[in-house]
Design a protein around this motif. Structure first.
Motif, PDB file in Angstrom:
ATOM      1  N   GLN A  84      37.019  40.275  34.494  1.00  0.00           N
ATOM      2  CA  GLN A  84      35.823  39.645  34.979  1.00  0.00           C
ATOM      3  C   GLN A  84      36.437  38.665  36.090  1.00  0.00           C
ATOM      4  N   GLN A  85      37.420  37.932  35.767  1.00  0.00           N
ATOM      5  CA  GLN A  85      38.069  36.879  36.619  1.00  0.00           C
ATOM      6  C   GLN A  85      39.038  37.331  37.494  1.00  0.00           C
ATOM      7  N   PRO A  86      38.908  36.533  38.721  1.00  0.00           N
ATOM      8  CA  PRO A  86      39.815  36.895  39.849  1.00  0.00           C
ATOM      9  C   PRO A  86      41.244  36.536  39.580  1.00  0.00           C
TER      10      PRO A  86
ATOM     11  N   ILE B  87      31.284  31.496  36.719  1.00  0.00           N
ATOM     12  CA  ILE B  87      32.324  31.304  37.716  1.00  0.00           C
ATOM     13  C   ILE B  87      31.436  31.199  38.934  1.00  0.00           C
TER      14      ILE B  87
ATOM     15  N   GLU C 196      27.986  34.834  32.557  1.00  0.00           N
ATOM     16  CA  GLU C 196      28.682  36.225  32.441  1.00  0.00           C
ATOM     17  C   GLU C 196      29.160  36.237  30.929  1.00  0.00           C
TER      18      GLU C 196
ATOM     19  N   LYS D 208      35.479  32.615  43.467  1.00  0.00           N
ATOM     20  CA  LYS D 208      35.804  34.120  43.388  1.00  0.00           C
ATOM     21  C   LYS D 208      36.521  34.634  44.371  1.00  0.00           C
ATOM     22  N   GLU D 209      36.477  34.151  45.533  1.00  0.00           N
ATOM     23  CA  GLU D 209      36.940  34.770  46.810  1.00  0.00           C
ATOM     24  C   GLU D 209      37.861  33.563  47.549  1.00  0.00           C
TER      25      GLU D 209
ATOM     26  N   ASP E 177      30.783  30.645  43.067  1.00  0.00           N
ATOM     27  CA  ASP E 177      31.185  31.690  44.014  1.00  0.00           C
ATOM     28  C   ASP E 177      32.265  31.240  44.887  1.00  0.00           C
TER      29      ASP E 177
END
Length: 477
Positions: free
Chosen positions: A255-257, A465, A3, A470-471, A467
């Protein structure tokens, strides 16, 4: 594909985030001086029949030798303060107790910092460490058991403080400035080591050994005040931040959670090779630091210098390490800000420099012992170039999992502590077999471990980052 971070310009060195980096620098400075104060003061604390001139304490008993080799000869100094009949074995327990404390809190403190905020976790750790430092002289009068308990709790407090920092940078450091900000903060460790080595003995001579605890404990309390006043977990809630800087940070981290973390995806982490690449980098990096630990011993036994000269030379690597840490961070972010290299390329470049250059210096040492100046230059370059890793894999967790950076930093440092334990044991064994060939084998083994870590990181290291970061996951810790 990595990214690509935003290249938008924001406020420079006069910004609030750089002020935070400076406060963290002095916080790290404070913690390392508090950690090793006993290593300097114990020379005067332990009862012995041999008199010695205290003016040479800071140079004749180097920091690394005192901290990692507690069975050394202990001398009494005429300071007018109390002395104690602690055996070398007892001193060994005292010195190691702080490390066990750090191990106990490295991982849980990183996890808690991500939930409750690093400001309170780190600030509380720094405050507890400072108060216990002030209390150490009084505790010594009550007995060695209380000293051991205090050192263990102090280690737990410092373990909280070491790992919590990365949670703050996950929300404060734009991707193009992470290397600069984290290295400014981290360089406080090397600078603090140099200062305590130089002035610790002088303080004991002029004021008495208790004042080494009073002075650095008080400095820690001042840092705590600055910490709780200036540091905030999130730039969005800082009352003094400018609108321009806030917008710059928020847009850079868009772009970061940012959702709160409620669980840790352990299974995903275990299967993540880029994360294991970071762990192996830490293992190799901390293994190499054994050369710094045994630096005074090497200078004395191989170069056969007087202990005074040995102590002076032992302080120089800390200046080299501090300088290379800051300069490496500046260069890394310069390469990123000018879009000269991708993020993963920068991380692997500085990881390569930080593992390869010390290895080359180490394997060269056994063949240049006849040249005094060449040997000294190489000994100074080893820790200096090794700290270039600070702009490589050491901050890589901020790239691949910013939400879990403190938790993962705790695990990473755990790998480093394991490497330190193994390398110390191996080095002592090799040297005891044969001094000349033993040192050669120590340097070759260190280079081999570094090369293993480097190859593993170059193969599997990433800067995007993951996966699982991210969630929100429901996997329980």
């Amino acid at each position: 594909m990595d990214e690509k971070p935003s290249t938008r310009k924001g406020p420079g060195f006069c910004s609030l985030r750089y002020g935070l980096a400076v406060i963290m620098h002095f916080s790290n400075f404070t913690m390392i001086t508090q950690r090793v104060s006993l290593s300097i003061a114990i020379i005067a604390m332990v009862n012995s029949t041999e008199e010695h001139n205290m003016s040479n304490v800071s140079t004749e008993e180097p920091l690394t030798d005192a901290f990692n080799n507690p069975s050394r000869s202990i001398k009494e100094f005429n300071t007018g303060a109390s002395v104690y009949e602690w055996s070398p074995e007892t001193q060994g327990i005292i010195f190691s107790s702080i490390n066990y404390g750090i191990i106990l809190t490295l991982i849980p403190s990183g996890y808690l910092a991500g939930i409750f905020g690093a400001k309170h976790i780190l600030g509380t750790g720094l405050l507890i460490s400072s108060l216990l430092t002030l209390f150490t002289p009084l505790a010594a009068n009550f007995g060695v058991i209380l000293v051991i308990v205090i050192r263990t709790i102090q280690g737990m407090a410092q373990g909280m403080a070491w790992t919590g920092q990365f949670t703050i940078w996950a929300k404060w450091a734009p991707p193009l400035e992470r290397s600069k900000l984290t290295t400014i903060a981290g360089s406080g460790v090397a600078f603090g080591s140099f200062i305590i080595l130089c002035v610790g003995g002088l303080i004991c001579q002029a004021l008495g050994w208790p004042f080494i605890f009073y002075i650095f404990g008080s400095i820690g309390c001042v840092c705590c005040f600055l910490w709780f006043v200036v540091i905030y977990d999130d730039p969005m809630h800082h009352p003094c931040i400018s609108v321009r800087e806030k917008e710059h940070i928020v847009s850079s981290l868009a772009q970061q959670p940012s959702s709160p973390r409620r669980s840790v995806p352990i299974k995903a982490m275990v299967r993540c090779l880029p994360l294991w690449a970071i762990f192996m980098g830490f293992f190799s990096h901390f293994w190499c630091t054994i050369i710094i630990t045994y630096l005074p011993t090497y200078i004395n036994s191989v170069l056969q210098l007087k202990r005074h000269s040995s102590g002076v030379l032992s302080s120089l690597p800390f200046i080299a390490a501090s300088s290379c840490t800051i300069l490496g961070g500046q260069l890394a972010d310069f390469l990123l800000s000018r879009s000269l290299l991708r993020l993963i390329t920068v991380r692997k470049l500085f990881s390569s420099l930080g593992l390869l250059l010390p290895s080359l210096c180490a394997v060269t040492l056994p063949f240049v012992t006849s040249s005094y100046m060449t040997t000294i230059v190489l000994l100074i370059l080893i820790p200096g170039t090794s700290n270039l890793c600070d702009s490589g894999f050491i901050i890589n967790t901020l790239d691949i999992a910013p939400r879990y950076s403190s938790f993962l930093m705790g695990i990473s440092r755990g790998f480093g502590l394991i490497a330190g334990i193994i390398s110390s044991t191996a080095t002592g064994f090799l040297i005891s077999q044969n001094s000349e060939s033993g040192w050669r084998n120590v340097f070759f083994l260190s280079a081999a471990v570094n090369m293993f870590g480097l190859v593993f990181y170059l193969k599997f290291g990433q800067a995007k980052i993951q996966d699982w970061a991210k969630e929100l996951h429901v996997t329980e810790l």
